[in-house]
Design a protein around this motif. Structure first.
Motif, short mmCIF file in Angstrom:
data_model
loop_
_atom_site.label_atom_id
_atom_site.label_comp_id
_atom_site.label_asym_id
_atom_site.label_seq_id
_atom_site.Cartn_x
_atom_site.Cartn_y
_atom_site.Cartn_z
N ARG A 190 -5.77 0.87 4.72
CA ARG A 190 -4.86 1.12 3.67
C ARG A 190 -5.52 2.37 2.57
O ARG A 190 -6.81 2.21 2.21
N ARG B 22 9.14 0.04 2.62
CA ARG B 22 8.27 1.33 3.39
C ARG B 22 8.98 1.94 4.47
O ARG B 22 9.89 1.36 5.04
N TYR C 94 1.52 4.72 11.12
CA TYR C 94 1.63 5.34 10.02
C TYR C 94 2.74 4.53 9.15
O TYR C 94 3.84 4.50 9.49
N GLN C 95 2.14 3.88 7.86
CA GLN C 95 3.10 3.33 6.98
C GLN C 95 3.04 4.09 5.58
O GLN C 95 1.97 4.40 4.83
N ARG C 96 4.18 4.38 5.03
CA ARG C 96 4.29 4.88 3.73
C ARG C 96 5.24 4.08 2.75
O ARG C 96 6.20 3.97 3.08
N SER D 113 0.88 -1.13 0.18
CA SER D 113 -0.08 -0.03 -0.17
C SER D 113 0.88 1.21 0.01
O SER D 113 2.02 1.25 0.65
N LYS D 114 0.38 2.23 -0.86
CA LYS D 114 1.04 3.56 -0.73
C LYS D 114 1.18 4.30 0.82
O LYS D 114 1.95 4.78 1.07
N ASN D 115 0.00 4.23 1.08
CA ASN D 115 -0.42 4.75 2.97
C ASN D 115 -1.19 3.64 3.43
O ASN D 115 -2.00 2.99 3.09
N ALA D 116 -0.80 3.62 4.83
CA ALA D 116 -1.62 2.92 5.62
C ALA D 116 -1.55 3.58 7.28
O ALA D 116 -0.57 3.92 7.54
N LEU D 117 -2.85 3.62 7.79
CA LEU D 117 -2.83 4.38 9.03
C LEU D 117 -3.63 3.80 9.93
O LEU D 117 -4.69 3.25 9.48
N ARG E 290 -4.63 -1.67 10.38
CA ARG E 290 -4.54 -0.28 9.76
C ARG E 290 -5.49 -0.33 8.39
O ARG E 290 -5.80 -1.08 7.93
N GLU F 79 7.83 3.13 8.21
CA GLU F 79 6.80 3.10 9.35
C GLU F 79 7.33 4.05 10.48
O GLU F 79 8.18 3.95 10.96
#
Length: 165
Positions: free
Chosen positions: A164, A53, A44-46, A24-28, A162, A55
């Motif tokens: 995504r 990625r 938060y993951q980017r 995923s591009k982003n996950a929160l 999270r 985190e």
């Protein structure tokens, strides 16, 4: 000899195909565990590439005698197991602050935390919904002069959920 060469090519091909997934591009979301009372962290993951990625986790504690927070950043490598299952490993570091206020004279203290961390875990990304569940182990090594932990080590096991996007 031919079998060894063929086996080597098959293993190399398997290694490259096991890394061919999109993260995923982003996950929160939340990372819920228990390391020194840091029971909850906003996570938060980017996504940086197909296999890597960043985190960032912000944890806090507010109990009867101890108030603390910490922020941890991890660089992670991600490998696909099968379907939505991935496993990952990473390294990073963080910092934080803590204060101890117990009843009685001379029983208050405070300080800062500097830490190095590793991370290994497994996650599942649902196809029907943009939800990710994870379970990971993060050993943390503390560098502080304020006696935050006597052994300067904190094992952290946590369950993450999270969204995504």
């Amino acid at each position: 000899m031919k079998k060894i060469i063929l086996s080597a090519f098959m293993l190399i091909g398997l290694a490259f195909s096991a890394q061919a997934q999109d993260i995923s591009k982003n996950a929160l979301g939340l990372r819920l565990g228990d390391n020194d009372g840091f029971g909850g962290e906003v996570s938060y993951q980017r996504g940086l590439s197909k296999n890597n990625r960043l985190e960032l986790d912000l944890g806090w504690r507010n109990s009867n005698d101890v108030d603390a927070f910490k922020i941890v950043g991890l660089y992670q490598w991600v490998w696909n197991i099968d379907g939505g299952f991935n496993w990952y490993a990473g390294v990073g570091g963080g910092l934080g602050s803590w204060s101890y206020d117990a009843p009685g004279p001379g029983s208050s203290d405070s300080g800062t935390i500097l830490l190095a961390a590793g991370d290994i875990g497994i996650e599942y990304n649902f196809e029907e919904a943009p939800i990710q569940l994870s379970l990971d182990f993060r050993p943390e090594f503390y560098f502080d002069s304020d006696d935050y932990r006597e052994d300067n080590f904190g094992p952290d096991i946590a369950l993450g959920i999270r969204y995504r996007f």
